[in-house]
Structures are given as structure tokens and as C-alpha cells.
Scaffold this active site. Structure first.
Site, mmCIF file in Angstrom:
data_model
loop_
_atom_site.group_PDB
_atom_site.id
_atom_site.type_symbol
_atom_site.label_atom_id
_atom_site.label_comp_id
_atom_site.label_asym_id
_atom_site.label_seq_id
_atom_site.Cartn_x
_atom_site.Cartn_y
_atom_site.Cartn_z
ATOM 1 N N ASP A 20 21.060 46.145 29.597
ATOM 2 C CA ASP A 20 19.842 46.262 30.396
ATOM 3 C C ASP A 20 19.356 44.907 30.922
ATOM 4 O O ASP A 20 19.306 43.925 30.178
ATOM 5 C CB ASP A 20 18.756 46.916 29.541
ATOM 6 N N HIS A 21 18.966 44.887 32.175
ATOM 7 C CA HIS A 21 18.356 43.726 32.827
ATOM 8 C C HIS A 21 19.154 42.444 32.584
ATOM 9 O O HIS A 21 18.598 41.396 32.259
ATOM 10 C CB HIS A 21 16.902 43.567 32.370
ATOM 11 N N GLU B 84 23.573 50.156 37.811
ATOM 12 C CA GLU B 84 22.192 50.247 38.281
ATOM 13 C C GLU B 84 21.778 48.857 38.771
ATOM 14 O O GLU B 84 22.110 47.846 38.138
ATOM 15 C CB GLU B 84 21.251 50.700 37.163
ATOM 16 N N LYS C 162 3.514 47.084 31.298
ATOM 17 C CA LYS C 162 4.067 47.520 30.023
ATOM 18 C C LYS C 162 3.035 48.286 29.194
ATOM 19 O O LYS C 162 1.877 47.879 29.094
ATOM 20 C CB LYS C 162 4.554 46.315 29.212
ATOM 21 N N HIS D 17 11.277 52.106 36.380
ATOM 22 C CA HIS D 17 10.961 51.094 35.358
ATOM 23 C C HIS D 17 9.497 50.692 35.573
ATOM 24 O O HIS D 17 9.046 50.637 36.713
ATOM 25 C CB HIS D 17 11.779 49.821 35.552
#
Length: 519
Positions: free
Chosen positions: A176-177, A284, A326, A358
Site C-alpha cells: 500500500d502507498h 492501483e 483520517k 481512500h
């Protein structure tokens, strides 16, 4: 427990012929039981410790790195083994569904980043029968650094949860990221089947601050062939996406799209050919951790340029209008979000991929819109950090003193994480630690401001040491281990809120929260 008792368990399991409702050993975790011919495999929870138990032909049992071994006769050997990477590899040789796979072909996928390594079991129980493909192993490099974990640890702990819950219908693991090539390579080597490329370093947000004259000058300073190509392709063009959706490019749209995003397109192309294509990975691209929202024109430009290079990602994450901060709900105009989301979805459908959302945690007010607009194209939603907040809910309930200590530290050291996250919580809008007592400690997790403080400080709280000892970590995990059932209950309720709204099983945030309110 003696190995002899485990031999009795294995024989009882084999004789039960699939009906395990009356097993004599209650430490055998029934969902984990697998029988292959005359071989038996399961997870034992004896003494509050998880172990793999294998009852197998002696000529293959050597695949396992055993703590205890006993020859059982009739060619069988019993092994008791720890839940390590080597033993997971051995069990995956026997049961291929233990390994992560591609999410290609699944319309609805959901990321469940487990920062602590103990939330996946509860999530898997919830996702059975939901028709949503879970992405369990999902941690960013930033999160790994803040929790002192590794990508391999994340993937392995998820794989063990898969085996333990007998979840045979498929799961994925997301690097991820990741931003740098070495981070992508690390994720690939650790077994990730999906890469989320964070293109932030190649997205030039500063362009958005230029005047029209400055923008025009910078665009026209590009090579003549680029200027001609981009103008011929986009300038004053309207692209029909069907169902009343379209994207039009003004001069400013063209110039901003090129100067802000084309470098990221080229970087995506490089990563695709270097890592994604050779390893047959899901791809992605994340555009969300930027300053300015991704306009429909920006999105169409990005997707079309990838398409021209023969690249179709599995999902793409725009930065939607409004704030996806967040740990709290969406901040912004829901009507505008709906109008723009419809176009973003139409773009993704046109080019053959799905929209990714996200940061998906707690964005409950947008999910009825996502459900309403879904035309069968599907979606990917990424959540992570609020699993940590559900763990903190367990702490607040069962050890309020520890919770007060952790909040006080987080409150007084919030400046340490300001560079990592965009959030509005600060000391001025949050309760002072001295005002928190046993009667109101749980409110820290329902008030957006202290909730964000606790959320963003997770890494500091888990790794803070004095005199070479962890101040909070060991006590935190002890409470969590002692109350795993409570944690599982909170996790299920929390994620159920998300997927019930996404699947249309509830119509509003208030309705879904009332549905899962503890009785």
C-alpha cells in the site's frame, strides 16, 4: 497439551466425517480444521496460544519446522508447530487458498489494513457470504515504520488468519502507498499480489497556484511536439461517457492536467513495466494524497494517457472533492460529491477499471451515494487505521487508566505526527487530559477531535520507550489479548457499518449505527 492428546484429536477429527460439533478437545479451533485424505490439520488455542497441529504421512512431515514431534504409527507423524512464515509456506503447499491471489474479476473489493496483526480473523468471519473480496495484507511503508512491523509480517499474519478461519474463497495482499521502486520491489518480494502506487512525488500540486499567464507560459515551454499533441487531443474537446456524463477540456484544464499529472503518468508507466506486468500484479494508482482535488478533466486525462500507453489499472484513487480526513466522516458538500463521483465512476467504467476510495474509514455519509450510483461497475474501498481505534475502545472499557495515560501522551506530543497526516484536531479543540475520568473516557473515541489525536498517534504510542522499555505497548497488547472476543465484536460492528451502507442493507449512518448498537 501433550502430543499424544493431539494424536487423539486428529483421529477423532478424521472419524467425525465433517461433523465437529462434539469434539472433546475445546481448544481445537473448529473453523481451521482441514482433512486431506487421511491427513489432518488444525489450529490449537491451548493455553491462550495458537499453534499449528499437523497429523500427516511421515515422508512429507519434514516440510514443517516443528516444536514437538511424535511418531503415531501406521506411517503417521504428529507435529506441533509455531505460526511462522516457513510453516505457512508449508501449509500453503497443501492448500493453495492460503496464498493471496489477484482481485481481477471481482467487482467489489475492500481493504482491511490490520496494523496490529490481530484483526483479520474477525474481519474474515464478517466477510463470509458478503460477495466482497477482502484485501487483508495492506500496510503502507509509513505504517510499517511507525509500528516496527515488516511487509512480510503483515502478509504472513493475514495468511495465518485465512487458514485459521478456513476462508477458501480468495484474498489479496496490498503493498500500500509505495512510492519508490525499492518499496515496490520490497512489497513484491514479500508476497503482495497488489501494488498501490502513491504517485504523490510525481504530482506537481504547485502548478495549481500559478496564474493563467504563468500556467500558459510553462505549458508552452514544453517541447513543440508535446504542446501540439496535448492541444490536438484535448483542447476544447468534449468526451461523452454515456448516461449523460461527459468531460470537457478548457485551455486551463488541458494545461493544468498536463503539468500537474503527466509526470505521474510516465512514472506509472515505468512502475507498470518494471514490476506489475512481469509479476502479473493488480495495479492501483493513488492520486489522493495531494493538496488539490482531482477534477473530472484531470481524471480523464490521466486515464486516457495510461490507456494510450496500453495500461489499464485495476483501480484508481482520485482525490475527491471534500475532505477525507483520517478516522472521521466526510467533510464537505455531499451533493457536489455525488455529482462528481458519478463522473469519476463513468470515467473508470469507460476505461475498464474501478474507482478506489481512500481514506475509507468512517466515511459513512458518502457510502449511500456510492451504493446508489453503483451500476455494476463496482468499487474498491480502503480502510485501515480505525481498526486501531476499535482496539483502543477495548482499552477504554477494560483499562481506563491505561487509556487516560495514552491519551495524555498523544495529546501532549501531537506535533510529532503533524508532518505525516492532514487533520484538524489539535489541543485547542480537544479535551484536556486532566478532564478525562472513568465516566467519560469512552467519549474520546466518539468525539472527532480526540479520536483523530488517538488515531494519528498510533505509531508513537506503540513504540514510545523510557529506560529501554515500552511504556504502553506491552500493557496494551496484554489487555487486547485478554479481551480478544470484545475486540472482535467491536471490529465486526465497525466494519459492518461500512459494508451495510455500501451494499444498501441500511440507508443512513444513523440507521446502521442503531442497528449495531450494543444491546
Amino acid at each position: 497439551m501433550s502430543t499424544s492428546k493431539y494424536i487423539d484429536d486428529a483421529r477423532e477429527i478424521f472419524a467425525a466425517n465433517g461433523d465437529y460439533s462434539n469434539l472433546s478437545d475445546k481448544d481445537v479451533y473448529v473453523p481451521s480444521i482441514q482433512v486431506d485424505r487421511t491427513n489432518v490439520y488444525f489450529i490449537s488455542h491451548a493455553n491462550n496460544e495458537k499453534k499449528l497441529v499437523v497429523f500427516e504421512n511421515g515422508n512429507t512431515i519434514g516440510d514443517f519446522d516443528a516444536e514437538e514431534t511424535e511418531v503415531a504409527g501406521a506411517g503417521k507423524t504428529l507435529v506441533v508447530a509455531p505460526l511462522t512464515k516457513a510453516n505457512n509456506d508449508a501449509i500453503a503447499k497443501r492448500f493453495q487458498w492460503v496464498k493471496p491471489i489477484s482481485r481481477h474479476g471481482y467487482k467489489y473489493t475492500f481493504g482491511l489494513g490490520d496494523r496490529l496483526g490481530n484483526a483479520s480473523n474477525a474481519h474474515l468471519r464478517l466477510f463470509k457470504g458478503r460477495g466482497i473480496f477482502p484485501i487483508l495484507g495492506q500496510q503502507s511503508i509509513r505504517e510499517l515504520l511507525l509500528t516496527d512491523r515488516t511487509e512480510l509480517d503483515v502478509v504472513t499474519s493475514a495468511a495465518w488468519a485465512i487458514f485459521e478461519e478456513g476462508y477458501t474463497t480468495g484474498w489479496g495482499a496490498d503493498g500500500d502507498h509505495v512510492k519508490e521502486p525499492y518499496e515496490v520491489e520490497y512489497a513484491v518480494e514479500s508476497g503482495c499480489t497488489m501494488i498501490t502506487l502513491d504517485a504523490t512525488k510525481k504530482i506537481h500540486n504547485e502548478i495549481a497556484d500559478l496564474s493563467d499567464e504563468e500556467l500558459d507560459a510553462k505549458f508552452n515551454a514544453l517541447d513543440d511536439d508535446y504542446v501540439k499533441y496535448f492541444n490536438d487531443t484535448y483542447l476544447d474537446k468534449t468526451f461523452d461517457l454515456g448516461d449523460g456524463a461527459e468531460v470537457h477540456f478548457t485551455k486551463k484544464d488541458v494545461e493544468q492536467s498536463v503539468l500537474i499529472f503527466f509526470d505521474a503518468v510516465l512514472y506509472g508507466e515505468f512502475i507498470y513495466h518494471r514490476f506489475i506486468e512481469p509479476n502479473n500484479l493488480d495495479f492501483e494508482i493513488s492520486m489522493d494524497e495531494t493538496i488539490v482535488p482531482t477534477t473530472p478533466a484531470n481524471h480523464y486525462f490521466f486515464a486516457n494517457e495510461l490507456h494510450e500507453k496500453g495500461i489499464t489499472p485495476e483501480t484508481l484513487a482520485p482525490k475527491f472533492y471534500g475532505e477525507f480526513q483520517k478516522a472521521i466522516d466526510y467533510i464537505g458538500d455531499l451533493d457536489r460529491f455525488e455529482r462528481e463521483y458519478k463522473i469519476h465512476q463513468a470515467i473508470s467504467k469507460h476505461f475498464g477499471y474501478r474507482v478506489s476510495i481512500h481514506s475509507g474509514s468512517d466515511k459513512l455519509s458518502v457510502y449511500p451515494i456510492v451504493h446508489k450510483l453503483d451500476d455494476g461497475t463496482g468499487w474498491h474501498v480502503k480502510t485501515a487505521g480505525t481498526n486501531w481505534l476499535e482496539a483502543m475502545r477495548v482499552i477504554a472499557k477494560h483499562d481506563p487508566e491505561l487509556m487516560k495515560e495514552m491519551y495524555s501522551y498523544a495529546y501532549n506530543h501531537l506535533q510529532d505526527v503533524k508532518p505525516f497526516y492532514v487533520f484538524t484536531a489539535d489541543k485547542d479543540n480537544s479535551p484536556k487530559p486532566e478532564t478525562i475520568n472513568d465516566s467519560n473516557v469512552m467519549s474520546l473515541l466518539s468525539d472527532d477531535n480526540p479520536r483523530q489525536i488517538i488515531h494519528t498517534m498510533y505509531g508513537n504510542l506503540l513504540t514510545y520507550q523510557e529506560s529501554f522499555r515500552y511504556v504502553f505497548r506491552d500493557r496494551f497488547f496484554k489487555v487486547l489479548t485478554d479481551h480478544q472476543d470484545q475486540y472482535d465484536d467491536y471490529l465486526n460492528r465497525h466494519i459492518s457499518e461500512h459494508i451495510d451502507l455500501l451494499q444498501g442493507k441500511a440507508a443512513s449512518r444513523d440507521e446502521v449505527r442503531a442497528k449495531y448498537e450494543p444491546k
